[in-house]
Design a protein around this motif. Structure first.
Motif, PDB file in Angstrom:
ATOM      1  N   GLU C  61      10.246  -1.625   0.274  1.00  0.00           N
ATOM      2  CA  GLU C  61       9.011  -1.131   0.871  1.00  0.00           C
ATOM      3  C   GLU C  61       7.810  -1.959   0.408  1.00  0.00           C
ATOM      4  N   ALA C  62       7.883  -2.429  -0.838  1.00  0.00           N
ATOM      5  CA  ALA C  62       6.775  -3.262  -1.315  1.00  0.00           C
ATOM      6  C   ALA C  62       6.734  -4.582  -0.547  1.00  0.00           C
ATOM      7  N   HIS C  64       7.322  -4.939   2.590  1.00  0.00           N
ATOM      8  CA  HIS C  64       6.522  -4.643   3.790  1.00  0.00           C
ATOM      9  C   HIS C  64       5.039  -4.754   3.490  1.00  0.00           C
ATOM     10  N   PHE C  65       4.698  -4.217   2.327  1.00  0.00           N
ATOM     11  CA  PHE C  65       3.284  -4.242   1.961  1.00  0.00           C
ATOM     12  C   PHE C  65       2.781  -5.678   1.808  1.00  0.00           C
ATOM     13  N   ARG C  68       1.736  -7.770   4.638  1.00  0.00           N
ATOM     14  CA  ARG C  68       0.426  -7.522   5.256  1.00  0.00           C
ATOM     15  C   ARG C  68      -0.721  -7.853   4.327  1.00  0.00           C
ATOM     16  N   PHE C  89      -7.069  -3.974  -0.475  1.00  0.00           N
ATOM     17  CA  PHE C  89      -6.093  -3.403  -1.407  1.00  0.00           C
ATOM     18  C   PHE C  89      -6.064  -4.165  -2.724  1.00  0.00           C
ATOM     19  N   THR C 284      -0.105   0.440   6.337  1.00  0.00           N
ATOM     20  CA  THR C 284      -0.273  -0.354   5.125  1.00  0.00           C
ATOM     21  C   THR C 284      -0.569   0.544   3.932  1.00  0.00           C
ATOM     22  N   TYR C 287       2.636   1.898   2.624  1.00  0.00           N
ATOM     23  CA  TYR C 287       3.410   0.920   1.847  1.00  0.00           C
ATOM     24  C   TYR C 287       2.742   0.582   0.527  1.00  0.00           C
ATOM     25  N   SER C 288       1.411   0.769   0.477  1.00  0.00           N
ATOM     26  CA  SER C 288       0.726   0.372  -0.761  1.00  0.00           C
ATOM     27  C   SER C 288       1.207   1.184  -1.951  1.00  0.00           C
ATOM     28  N   ALA C 291       3.981  -0.660  -3.578  1.00  0.00           N
ATOM     29  CA  ALA C 291       3.542  -1.820  -4.359  1.00  0.00           C
ATOM     30  C   ALA C 291       2.984  -1.364  -5.704  1.00  0.00           C
TER      31      ALA C 291
END
Ligand SMILES: Nc1ncnc2c1ncn2[C@@H]1O[C@H](COP(=O)(O)OP(=O)(O)OP(=O)(O)O)[C@@H](O)[C@H]1O
Ligand SMILES: [Mg+2]
Lengths: 294, 276, 318
Positions: C61-62, C64-65, C68, C89, C284, C287-288, C291
Motif C-alpha cells: 500500500e505504501a 501506491h502512495f 503519487r 504530504f 492518496t 494510502y498515506s 507510508a
C-alpha cells in the motif's frame, strides 16, 4: 612517607555518608513518584465518575443525553471481544508454545520463529490495527465486527501468550516427562496428561494477563473503524459492536461539546479498571492456588 | 519353557523357567554386544558386552561420570530423548534387538520400567500416579484400576501408609514415601525389568532401608538393574555387580567375588576407596 | 506376604494382557502422534505469517502512495495538508511531534526509572522490593486510553494554571504522562541488568570502604550499562509507538515545530485521525497512512533490534 591523610579521610567520610543517605531518599522518592501519580489518577477518576455509576448507566443503552446514557453495549462488546481473543490465543498460543518448546529441533527454523515472536511483541499496537483493517475488515470483508476486532487483538497479544506459555512449559521439571516416558507413554500422551496439566496454571495466568492487555487496547479498534455511537447490543461474532475503550475515547473527545461526557468517560474508566482488576485477581488466584512449585 | 506357578492370583504371565535357582545359571534378560554411545563428539560408553541375568539384582558401580546412568538409560532407550545421542552395537532384550528401528520404544518401556534418582511423582493424587501407566495403555475401568493401584501399592510396601489418603496429592508424601510410590507406579504396568538409578541417594537412612527391603522382595518377580554410589548397598542387595570406569566395563561378576577378590586392580582400588 | 490376599476381580487376566489387548489401536495412534507436531507447527507459523502480512500490507500500500507522492516530498517537506485543495504530504511535522513527545517522555522516565532501579536493586530490602516492584508495574497495566483521559482532563488544566500560554491541546502534557507510563519499563529492565551484576563486584567496592551510593554509581551502573541503555532504547521505541495519549491530549495540528506548548500531531495520531475519518479507500490520503505506518514500523523495529544487540553484548560480559 604517608600518602593517605587519615584526618582528611575521616572528614570526607562524614560527607560521603550523608550524601549516601540523602540520595537514598531521593531514589526512594523517585520510586514512589510513579505510584503517587497513579494514586492521583485513580482518586481523581473515581471521584469524578463514581457518582455517575448507577443501574441505568451499567445496563442502559447509549444515549446523547448524559443523564440517560448507559454502557451495556460497550460492556457486552468487550465481552464478545474477550471470547474471540480467549479462543484464538489460547489455542494458537499454547499450540505454538508446545511446538517450540517440546517438538521443534533447535535449529534455523526454531530460532527464526523465536526471533520473529520477540520482534512482533515490539510492534506498536496501531500497526496491528492497520493489519486488521486491511486483512480482516477489507480483504476478508468481515467489516467492523466482533470477529475482525477480536482477531486483530488476538494477533496483538499472541506473542505475549506464546512467550509466557513457553516459560510455563520450561518450568515443568524434565524428570516428570522422563517418568512418563519411562512408563511407556508416547510423546503426545506425556504432553497431554503430564506436562500440559502441570504447566496449565502458569499458562492461564499469563493468558489472562494478556487478555487484560487486549481489552484495554484502543488504537487498533479506532483504526478498524469500530464506532462508539452505536445503540443496538451485539449478539454475535458478525455483529457490529462498540467496546469500553472506544466509549471512553469518544466521550473524552466530546467533552469539549458536552461537559458531562467527561464524567461519563470517568465512570466508564472505573468499569474498565474494575474488569481489569477482576481479571488480574483471577490470574493471581490461579497462580497462588494451583501453581506447583518444584 | 513352562508356565510359572504364581505366588498370588494374577496368573498366566508367561515366564521362563526359574526353578533350581542355585544349580542352573539364570538366563540373561539383557545382552549388550559391543555397545557404544556418544553424546555429540564425546564417547560415554565403549564396547560394552554384558549379560544381565533375569530375576536377580544387578548392581552397577563406578566413579561419577563413568557412564552408569547412560548405560541403564540405553536399556529402555531413554537416552533417545537427548537429541545429540548416537548409539552403535546391539542390545538384546529377550532375544530381540531393541536398538533396531522397528522396535517401539514405548513397548520396550512398558516392559522395562525405571525408577529415578530423585523421587519424581506427578503433581497428581497418589491414586492417579499409580493408575497413570495402566491408563495410558488403555485400561479405563475403575474396578480394574482400583485393584491394580491397591496391589501395586502393597507390593511397594506403602499401602498401609497411604490407603486412607489415595486422593491426596502425592507431593504431600515424604521423600522416602514418594520414592516407594514411584516404584509402585512402575510396578503397576507389570514390567519384567526395573531399572533404578541411585534410587536411595536422595533418601534418609531409614527410608533407604525400607526401599532396600522392597528391592530385595521384588527380585522374586522382576529383574532389577540398580546404579548405586553406595558400595555397602551394592554388596548388601545385589547378586552380581558390574564395575564401570570411563565408559568401559572393567569387571563383572558375582557380587561376593567382586567385592572380596576382585580380579582387576582398578576394581580393588575403587572398592577400597582409593579413587572416584 | 501381603499380596497373597489381594482379590483381583479380573481373575484370569493380568494387567499386561489387558494392556496388550489395547494395542490394536496402535497404528491409528501412530498416525496421530505424527500429525500433532505438524498441526502445532502450523500454529507456530501463524506468528511468522503475521509478520509477513504486516510487511506485505504496509509495503504494497505504501508503494501506491509513493507512486503519487515523491520520496523527497514525503521525507523532506515540512508541509502536511492531506485534505486541502492542493494537498501536500510531508512527514516532518509528524516526525517532530513524535520526536518531541518521545523526548519529553524520556526526560521523565529515564532519570526516574533509573533512580527507581538503583533504589530497588541496591537499597531496598527483599521485602520492600517484593512490595514495590509489582506496584510499580501496575503503572504499565493501566490502559493507555486512561492515561489519555488523565492527560487531557487533569494534567493539561494543571499545566495551564501554572503556565497559561499552553494550548488546550499540547505535546507537553501527553509527553509527561507517557513518561510516567514507561517508568516501570525502564525501572524493571534496568533493575534486572543491575541485579545480574555479580555480588563479588559490589563486595570488592564495599571492602574498600565505598558507600552504597559510590558502589552503585561507580561499580554497578558501569557494569550494567549495556542493559540499562537497552532498557532506554526499548522505552524510546515504546514511546514512539504510543498512540492514544497523544491522540487525545495533543490534538491534530500538523505543524513542524519544537514548541512544547503547542498542539502537534504524532505519526500514530495521524494514522488514527485519517483511518477514523472517512478517507475513501484508494485516495492518496488513505494510502498515506500506510507510508506513515511503514515509517513507524521501521523505526520501532530498528530500535528493538538495537536494544537486543546492546543487551546481548551485556550478557556476554558475564
Ligand atoms: N546430556 C548429556 N549431554 C552430553 N554429555 C553427557 C550428557 N549426559 C551425560 N553426559 C556425559 O556422559 C558421561 C557419563 O555420564 P553419566 O551421567 O552416565 O555418568 P554417571 O556414571 O551416571 O555419573 P554419576 O555417578 O555422577 O551419576 C559423563 O562424562 C557426562 O558428562
Ligand atoms: Mg548418574
Amino acid at each position: 612517607m604517608q600518602y593517605i591523610d587519615r584526618l582528611q579521610v575521616r572528614k570526607r567520610i562524614n560527607f560521603r555518608l550523608r550524601l549516601n543517605s540523602i540520595l537514598k531518599y531521593v531514589f526512594l522518592g523517585a520510586t514512589l513518584s510513579g505510584l503517587v501519580v497513579l494514586a492521583i489518577l485513580l482518586i481523581r477518576t473515581v471521584s469524578q465518575g463514581f457518582a455517575w455509576i448507577d443501574w441505568n448507566f451499567i445496563t442502559g443503552h447509549l444515549s446523547m443525553d448524559p443523564e440517560k446514557a448507559g454502557i451495556m453495549g460497550a460492556i457486552l462488546g468487550t465481552f464478545w471481544l474477550m471470547l474471540v481473543v480467549v479462543f484464538f490465543t489460547l489455542f494458537l498460543g499454547m499450540g505454538a508454545a508446545i511446538y517450540l518448546e517440546l517438538y521443534a529441533k533447535k535449529g534455523r527454523i526454531h530460532s527464526l520463529i523465536q526471533t520473529n515472536i520477540a520482534n512482533l511483541a515490539g510492534v506498536p499496537s496501531i500497526v496491528y490495527g492497520i493489519l486488521g483493517l486491511t486483512v480482516f475488515v477489507r480483504l476478508m470483508d468481515f467489516g467492523s465486527t466482533v470477529l475482525a476486532g477480536g482477531l486483530t487483538l488476538s494477533l496483538l497479544v499472541l506473542p505475549i501468550v506464546i512467550v509466557s506459555s513457553q516459560e510455563a512449559l520450561r518450568a515443568v521439571p524434565q524428570t516428570l516427562g522422563e517418568a512418563s516416558y519411562g512408563l511407556g507413554a508416547s510423546k503426545w500422551q506425556t504432553i497431554k496428561s503430564i506436562i500440559l496439566p502441570t504447566a496449565l496454571p502458569s499458562i492461564l495466568t499469563g493468558s489472562i494477563l494478556a487478555l487484560s492487555r487486549a481489552i484495554g487496547e484502543t488504537a487498533p479498534l479506532v483504526v478498524l473503524g469500530i464506532p462508539a455511537l452505536l445503540i443496538p447490543f451485539p449478539g454475535g461474532f458478525m455483529d457490529r459492536f462498540t467496546a469500553l475503550p472506544m466509549q471512553i475515547y469518544y466521550w473524552t473527545l466530546d467533552a469539549a461539546l458536552v461537559e458531562e461526557y467527561a464524567n461519563l468517560a470517568a465512570a466508564s474508566i472505573i468499569i474498565l479498571l474494575l474488569m481489569l482488576f477482576i481479571l488480574n485477581s483471577i490470574a493471581i488466584y490461579i497462580r497462588n492456588k494451583f501453581q506447583h512449585r518444584f | 519353557m513352562a508356565v510359572q506357578t504364581q505366588l498370588y492370583a494374577v496368573p498366566a504371565i508367561e515366564k521362563k523357567e526359574s526353578k533350581n535357582k542355585n544349580e542352573v545359571e539364570k538366563e540373561s534378560i539383557f545382552e549388550t554386544k559391543s555397545l557404544n554411545l556418544w553424546y555429540g563428539e564425546t564417547q560415554a560408553l565403549k564396547n560394552i558386552d554384558l549379560k544381565i541375568p533375569e530375576k536377580s539384582i544387578t548392581a552397577i558401580i563406578g566413579p561419577s561420570g563413568c557412564g552408569k546412568s547412560t548405560f541403564i538409560k540405553t536399556l529402555n532407550r531413554m537416552v533417545e530423548l537427548i537429541p545429540s545421542v548416537q548409539t552403535k552395537g546391539d542390545i538384546h532384550y529377550k532375544g530381540s534387538n531393541i536398538l533396531s528401528k522397528d522396535y517401539s520404544a514405548e513397548a520396550l518401556r512398558t516392559d522395562v520400567g525405571m525408577v529415578f534418582q530423585k523421587p519424581n511423582p506427578f503433581p497428581k493424587s497418589i491414586y492417579d500416579n499409580v493408575a497413570y501407566g495402566p491408563r495410558i495403555h488403555g485400561i479405563k475401568k475403575k474396578s480394574i484400576l482400583d485393584d491394580i493401584v491397591e496391589k501395586s501399592l502393597k507390593d511397594a510396601f506403602i499401602w498401609d501408609e497411604v490407603k486412607d489418603r489415595l486422593k491426596e496429592n502425592a507431593f504431600g508424601l515424604s521423600g522416602g514415601q514418594q520414592q516407594r510410590l514411584c516404584i509402585a507406579r512402575c510396578l503397576a504396568i507389570e514390567p519384567e525389568v526395573i531399572l533404578m538409578d541411585e534410587p536411595t541417594s536422595a533418601l534418609d537412612p531409614i527410608s533407604t532401608t525400607k526401599v532396600e527391603e522392597l528391592i530385595q522382595s521384588l527380585k522374586k518377580q522382576y529383574s532389577i538393574v540398580i546404579v548405586t554410589h553406595n558400595m555397602q548397598q551394592a554388596a548388601r542387595i545385589s547378586d552380581q555387580t558390574a564395575f564401570f570406569l570411563n565408559g568401559e566395563v572393567v569387571e563383572f561378576g558375582k557380587t561376593e567375588e567382586l567385592f572380596t577378590e576382585p580380579k582387576d586392580s582398578r576394581t580393588m582400588d575403587y572398592i577400597n576407596g582409593r579413587f572416584g | 506376604m501381603t499380596t497373597k490376599n489381594v482379590s483381583v476381580s479380573t481373575a484370569n487376566l493380568s494387567t499386561k494382557q489387558l494392556m496388550n489387548e489395547k494395542k490394536s489401536a496402535a497404528s491409528i495412534k501412530n498416525v496421530f502422534e505424527k500429525m500433532v507436531p505438524a498441526v502445532l507447527f502450523l500454529f507456530a507459523a501463524v506468528s511468522v505469517l503475521t509478520t509477513i502480512a504486516i510487511l506485505y500490507t504496509l509495503i504494497t500500500e505504501a508503494v501506491h502512495f509513493f507512486q503519487r507522492v515523491s520520496f523527497t516530498e514525503f521525507f523532506t517537506s515540512t508541509n502536511l495538508k492531506p485534505l486541502s485543495q492542493n494537498p501536500s504530504f510531508g512527514l516532518l511535522p509528524l516526525l517532530s511531534g513524535t520526536l518531541l513527545s518521545t523526548i519529553i517522555a524520556m526526560v521523565v522516565a529515564g532519570p526516574i526509572g533509573l533512580m527507581a532501579a538503583i533504589y530497588l536493586s541496591e537499597y531496598a530490602s527483599d521485602r520492600v522490593r517484593k512490595l514495590l516492584k509489582p506496584m510499580l508495574e501496575l503503572l504499565a497495566g493501566i490502559p493507555t486510553i486512561v492515561y489519555g483521559f488523565f492527560a487531557f482532563t487533569f494534567v493539561t488544566p494543571l499545566l495551564r494554571s501554572i503556565w497559561p500560554e499552553i494550548e488546550l491541546t499540547n505535546i507537553l502534557s501527553p509527553g509527561l504522562v507517557m513518561g510516567i507510563m514507561i517508568i516501570p519499563m525502564v525501572a524493571s529492565l534496568s533493575e534486572d541488568a543491575m541485579n545480574s551484576v555479580p555480588n563479588t563486584m559490589r563486595e570488592g567496592a564495599y571492602g574498600l570502604g565505598a558507600t552504597k551510593l559510590e558502589t552503585a554509581i561507580k561499580v554497578v551502573i558501569p557494569a550494567a550499562i549495556s542493559g540499562i541503555v537497552a532498557s532506554f532504547v526499548l522505552a524510546i521505541s515504546r514511546a514512539i509507538g504510543e498512540t492514544m495519549i497523544v491522540t487525545i491530549a495533543s490534538g491534530s495540528t500538523k505543524n513542524f515545530s519544537f514548541d512544547v506548548t503547542e498542539s502537534m500531531q504524532t505519526m500514530t495520531a495521524y494514522i488514527v485521525e485519517v483511518s477514523s475519518g472517512d478517507a475513501a479507500a484508494g485516495t492518496t490520503v488513505y494510502y498515506s497512512i500506510y507510508a506513515v505506518a511503514l515509517t513507524l514500523f521501521t523505526m520501532t523495529f530498528l530500535m528493538n533490534l538495537l536494544a537486543k544487540k546492546i543487551a546481548r553484548r551485556f550478557r556476554e560480559e558475564y
